[in-house]
Design a protein around this motif. Structure first.
Motif, PDB file in Angstrom:
ATOM      1  N   ARG A  45       1.108  -1.111   0.069  1.00  0.00           N
ATOM      2  CA  ARG A  45       0.071  -0.230  -0.148  1.00  0.00           C
ATOM      3  C   ARG A  45       1.047   1.396  -0.132  1.00  0.00           C
ATOM      4  O   ARG A  45       0.857   2.310  -0.611  1.00  0.00           O
ATOM      5  N   ASN A  46       2.193   1.164   1.010  1.00  0.00           N
ATOM      6  CA  ASN A  46       2.337   2.472   1.088  1.00  0.00           C
ATOM      7  C   ASN A  46       3.745   3.081  -0.388  1.00  0.00           C
ATOM      8  O   ASN A  46       4.272   3.547  -0.597  1.00  0.00           O
ATOM      9  N   PHE A  47       4.444   1.534  -0.891  1.00  0.00           N
ATOM     10  CA  PHE A  47       4.666   2.086  -1.749  1.00  0.00           C
ATOM     11  C   PHE A  47       4.555   2.153  -2.580  1.00  0.00           C
ATOM     12  O   PHE A  47       4.266   3.205  -4.100  1.00  0.00           O
ATOM     13  N   GLU A  48       3.171   1.696  -3.178  1.00  0.00           N
ATOM     14  CA  GLU A  48       2.134   1.934  -4.347  1.00  0.00           C
ATOM     15  C   GLU A  48       1.803   3.542  -4.362  1.00  0.00           C
ATOM     16  O   GLU A  48       2.000   4.132  -4.523  1.00  0.00           O
ATOM     17  N   LYS A  49       1.556   4.029  -3.249  1.00  0.00           N
ATOM     18  CA  LYS A  49       1.426   5.647  -3.031  1.00  0.00           C
ATOM     19  C   LYS A  49       2.586   6.498  -3.424  1.00  0.00           C
ATOM     20  O   LYS A  49       2.544   6.971  -4.125  1.00  0.00           O
ATOM     21  N   ALA A  60      10.723   5.112  -4.218  1.00  0.00           N
ATOM     22  CA  ALA A  60      10.297   5.060  -3.410  1.00  0.00           C
ATOM     23  C   ALA A  60      10.889   3.330  -2.379  1.00  0.00           C
ATOM     24  O   ALA A  60      10.521   3.160  -1.751  1.00  0.00           O
ATOM     25  N   SER A  61      11.510   2.886  -3.587  1.00  0.00           N
ATOM     26  CA  SER A  61      11.855   1.865  -2.566  1.00  0.00           C
ATOM     27  C   SER A  61      13.257   1.828  -1.474  1.00  0.00           C
ATOM     28  O   SER A  61      12.927   1.159  -0.305  1.00  0.00           O
ATOM     29  N   LYS A  66      13.341   3.384   4.238  1.00  0.00           N
ATOM     30  CA  LYS A  66      13.448   4.275   5.942  1.00  0.00           C
ATOM     31  C   LYS A  66      12.344   4.276   6.579  1.00  0.00           C
ATOM     32  O   LYS A  66      12.687   4.566   7.501  1.00  0.00           O
ATOM     33  N   LEU A  67      11.394   4.157   5.811  1.00  0.00           N
ATOM     34  CA  LEU A  67       9.399   4.183   6.621  1.00  0.00           C
ATOM     35  C   LEU A  67       9.607   2.336   7.214  1.00  0.00           C
ATOM     36  O   LEU A  67       9.247   3.057   8.742  1.00  0.00           O
ATOM     37  N   PHE A  68      10.376   2.027   6.995  1.00  0.00           N
ATOM     38  CA  PHE A  68      10.673   0.930   7.397  1.00  0.00           C
ATOM     39  C   PHE A  68      11.271   0.326   9.144  1.00  0.00           C
ATOM     40  O   PHE A  68      11.109   0.607  10.146  1.00  0.00           O
ATOM     41  N   VAL A  69      12.250   1.405   8.886  1.00  0.00           N
ATOM     42  CA  VAL A  69      13.384   1.733   9.500  1.00  0.00           C
ATOM     43  C   VAL A  69      13.314   2.491  11.193  1.00  0.00           C
ATOM     44  O   VAL A  69      13.165   2.240  12.115  1.00  0.00           O
ATOM     45  N   GLU A  70      11.509   3.304  10.559  1.00  0.00           N
ATOM     46  CA  GLU A  70      11.078   4.686  11.650  1.00  0.00           C
ATOM     47  C   GLU A  70       9.873   3.381  12.597  1.00  0.00           C
ATOM     48  O   GLU A  70      10.854   3.456  13.663  1.00  0.00           O
TER      49      GLU A  70
END
Length: 163
Positions: A45-49, A60-61, A66-70
Motif C-alpha cells: 500500500r505504501n510503496f504504491e502510494k 519509492a524503494s 526508511k519507513l521500515f527503519v522508523e
C-alpha cells in the motif's frame, strides 16, 4: 554449486527438519519478531502510494526502507515461535548444530537489533549478520556451505529469499 532442497511452508519452528552438524540461519523480521504495523499489505500500500506520486521506483524503494527503519526503531515488536526456537536451541549440544541470524537490515541498526533479539530471552547470544545489499544473503550462505556444515536450514518469511 549448491544443492538446495526446498522445504514446505511451515508455521512453527518445531516443523523444521531434525538435523545434525548443520547451520540454522534465521531471518529476523517477520520470522523471529514481528511488528503489528508492518505487513506485506502495509508495504504494498505504501510503496504504491509513493510510486504513484513520484513514478520513481528507486525512490519509492528507498523511502519504504526508511519507513521500515522508523517503525522498527519506534514500535514494539512481538516474538513469533519462541518455544519452537528454544527447542532447537536446547538441542544444539547433542546435535552439533549452530544458530546465526541473517538480516537485510543495514549495519547501522546493529545496536537496536541486538537489543530486540535480547528481549526474546534466548539461551545464548547468537551472531547477527547484516546484509542490506541485494543478493548478499545467498553469497553468504554459499560461502558457509563450503565449510564443515552438512546442511544449512534457512528460515525466512519470504519464499523468494529461500529460492
Amino acid at each position: 554449486s549448491v544443492n538446495a532442497t526446498l522445504v514446505p511452508k511451515i508455521s512453527t519452528f518445531s516443523e523444521l527438519p531434525d538435523v545434525e552438524n548443520s547451520l540454522y540461519v534465521f531471518d529476523i523480521d517477520e520470522t523471529m519478531i514481528v511488528f503489528e504495523e508492518v505487513s506485506d499489505e502495509w508495504w504494498s500500500r505504501n510503496f504504491e502510494k509513493i510510486y504513484n506520486e513520484t513514478k520513481d521506483c528507486e525512490y519509492a524503494s528507498n523511502r519504504m526502507g526508511k519507513l521500515f527503519v522508523e517503525v522498527i526503531k519506534k514500535n514494539k515488536h512481538l516474538p513469533t515461535d519462541i518455544d519452537g526456537f528454544r527447542k532447537i536451541e536446547n538441542s544444539l549440544g547433542e546435535t552439533n548444530n549452530t544458530i546465526v541470524f541473517l538480516t537485510a537490515r543495514p549495519q547501522t541498526l546493529e545496536t537496536i537489533t541486538y537489543r530486540q533479539i535480547e528481549t526474546l530471552g534466548l539461551r545464548n547470544t547468537y551472531p547477527i549478520y547484516f546484509s542490506s545489499e541485494k543478493g548478499i544473503k545467498m553469497r553468504w550462505l554459499k560461502e558457509k556451505m563450503q565449510t564443515t556444515y552438512e546442511n544449512i536450514i534457512f528460515v525466512d518469511d519470504k519464499i523468494y529469499n529461500i529460492e
